[in-house]
Design an enzyme around this catalytic site. Sequence first.
Site, PDB file in Angstrom:
ATOM      1  N   SER A 484       0.850  -1.192   0.000  1.00 35.79           N
ATOM      2  CA  SER A 484       0.000   0.000   0.000  1.00 35.79           C
ATOM      3  C   SER A 484       0.892   1.251   0.000  1.00 35.79           C
ATOM      4  O   SER A 484       1.686   1.416  -0.918  1.00 35.79           O
ATOM      5  CB  SER A 484      -0.957  -0.041   1.190  1.00 35.79           C
ATOM      6  OG  SER A 484      -1.991   0.897   1.023  1.00 35.79           O
ATOM      7  N   ASP A 571      -8.387  -5.270  -6.215  1.00 39.49           N
ATOM      8  CA  ASP A 571      -8.110  -4.185  -5.270  1.00 39.49           C
ATOM      9  C   ASP A 571      -8.983  -2.966  -5.596  1.00 39.49           C
ATOM     10  O   ASP A 571      -8.858  -2.374  -6.662  1.00 39.49           O
ATOM     11  CB  ASP A 571      -6.629  -3.807  -5.370  1.00 39.49           C
ATOM     12  CG  ASP A 571      -6.189  -2.876  -4.253  1.00 39.49           C
ATOM     13  OD1 ASP A 571      -7.048  -2.236  -3.615  1.00 39.49           O
ATOM     14  OD2 ASP A 571      -4.970  -2.786  -4.013  1.00 39.49           O
ATOM     15  N   HIS A 603      -6.838  -5.661  -1.832  1.00 39.85           N
ATOM     16  CA  HIS A 603      -5.824  -4.859  -1.144  1.00 39.85           C
ATOM     17  C   HIS A 603      -5.331  -5.614   0.077  1.00 39.85           C
ATOM     18  O   HIS A 603      -5.599  -5.262   1.223  1.00 39.85           O
ATOM     19  CB  HIS A 603      -6.418  -3.505  -0.760  1.00 39.85           C
ATOM     20  CG  HIS A 603      -5.389  -2.455  -0.497  1.00 39.85           C
ATOM     21  ND1 HIS A 603      -4.625  -1.899  -1.495  1.00 39.85           N
ATOM     22  CD2 HIS A 603      -4.982  -1.843   0.649  1.00 39.85           C
ATOM     23  CE1 HIS A 603      -3.805  -0.999  -0.985  1.00 39.85           C
ATOM     24  NE2 HIS A 603      -3.997  -0.956   0.321  1.00 39.85           N
TER      25      HIS A 603
END
Length: 643
Positions: A484, A571, A603
């Site tokens: 991330s 995601d 994600h």
Amino acid sequence: MLAALGGCAIAPSHPALIGAALPELIPVREFVANRQATGAYRVSPDGKKLAWMGVSGVVPAIWVKTIGGTDDKAFPIRARHYVWSGDSRFLVALVDPAGDEDMHVHVAAVDGSAGFIDRTPFAKTRAGVNRVIDDTAALIIETNQRDKKVFDPYRLDLETGKLTRIVENPGTVAWWGFDRAGVLRARLVLEGERSMLQLPDPQATPSAWRTTASWDRDSGLRVLDFTDGGAAAWALSNRGRDKTALVKLTLATGAEAVEYAAPEVDGDNALLAKSSRLPMAAYSLPDYPRLAVFDAALRARLAALSDGGPAEIAVSSRDDADQVLTATVTTERGTRTFLLAGKEAPPQLLGESQLSLIASLLATTKPIAYVSRDGLTVHGYLTLPQGVPPGPLPMVLLVHGGPMLRDRWAEESPSRSLKQFLANRGYAVLQVNYRGSSGYGRAFMEKAIGEFAGKMHDDLIDGVRWAVDTGVADPRRVAIYGASYGGYAALVGATFTPEVFACAVDVVGVSDLARLLETVPPYWEFGLHWWRRYVGDPADPAQRKVMDAKSPVYMAQRAQRPILVMHGVNDPRVKLEQSQRMVEALRAANKTVEFVTFKGDGHGNQKWPNNLTMYRKTEDFLASCLGGRSTGFDYYQLGAWAF
């Protein structure tokens, strides 16, 4: 055949590791798919039953049993989280089937045979539990079924599945505050630069609200529970102060009285008694976890779990009388959960996490601190491999996501087992709570404004320099790894400061900041205020130009060393296109890059076969650029296709 495949293990090639007494090479499956691992133990509100997450056969499940009994029963489901109903008759699980964060509420009757039923079967909709209602087969959930940007609260009848909307979100409400009886007591409204606490105003009209407190939107207030008949609430707040503290909030005026404040850092969380509504304990994390217990009886019960060393000891569930508890003891080597069945009953071990089951083979993590180039004290954690003499080691800089999160000393989640996985492969692992990380006060966080690919990255580079100067790291063999925001940092490291890193691993990372903010899910609407303040507004041409200058996708030609990019195809936050475009730019510039995608995940991976692939790709990649070791093969790979 297996023996031949197992022979593909890669021996360490870094001089510091050759001949070192490294511990047993732990198979990847032990980190991602240990079938004996259990966790998330929860006592039912009536104190009679126990539920937990584990595996049934080869599939994830929530298990239930009577405390003291042998009637274990499995309910197969892959859940993100679950709760008991207030009457102890139902389990309520939050399920994200495809990893795209379209969360569904599933319900199962504990004494029934039907298993879990999806009670929010709505496409492209996110749902969550707001409040369990005491002593009933009902709870308050929130969904964005009506308007994808905001959430309306509903009462869900767990027996029939009937959903009844309680109130419609006008588009500005970020939080609905219900008490344990299901009564709506307050709401948090966000408008412009202000946050407002509002209470129902039945004297005006049944649907009217009045504002009792207002503050700047960058201050934080998180209500934990209501007390004094709904006239007050316990909350974590940093309104009017730098650090977050446990406060008692008078709802009619918005006034706060500080109950507990950790001296150096933000308050992390607090435990409130269900019976008296009074604070029982407060948690903080200056370096090692710290627990302040206000209730003498609870202090004595938790003391039995301590061995005198550092540990994060937390009450993870309790019955409505606060008598039957589950408590977790977490260190950097995993989590063990205990049942405290009565005031005089000794702790009973219930289960262990994946790391805890292999704890004897794992490394020690210690807090560290250093001063950045502009004089800021930065905290973090260092994990060193077992059996390796002191000296410059190959090192992985493991960067946390958020960025408004933080690394913790103890095990947190499956992805945090990475530090132990990497240490077992022979690497020193450095984790840095760079400016912008949570937990160190508002001033520390606000030093990150405008500092993506700037001083936030300098903090990471200064951490590497600290490790080199103290003799921990070999300056020629340092990798940067992150997911991330951490993935963004890895790409920044590979393109903005390529001379520092021997290679980089980016997982679900951002490559184009402006495009990120243009493609986030609709329910991020309230969070965009933070991103625009800290990073920029892509709708403003001048700000977009700055954002582009800090986006690795436009700096691909500056990369010098190998890069591994991995991304879940579903995601919804950082879209797959972020990695696709980065890889295309790197290949167009003739750079060395490997690209791996994970089907059925988003994600962060939920599915063990995807995690198995991620860890295997990581260990082989790092062995080639840092000189650590790799298993070379895990026989679970043979059956991963079936899942």
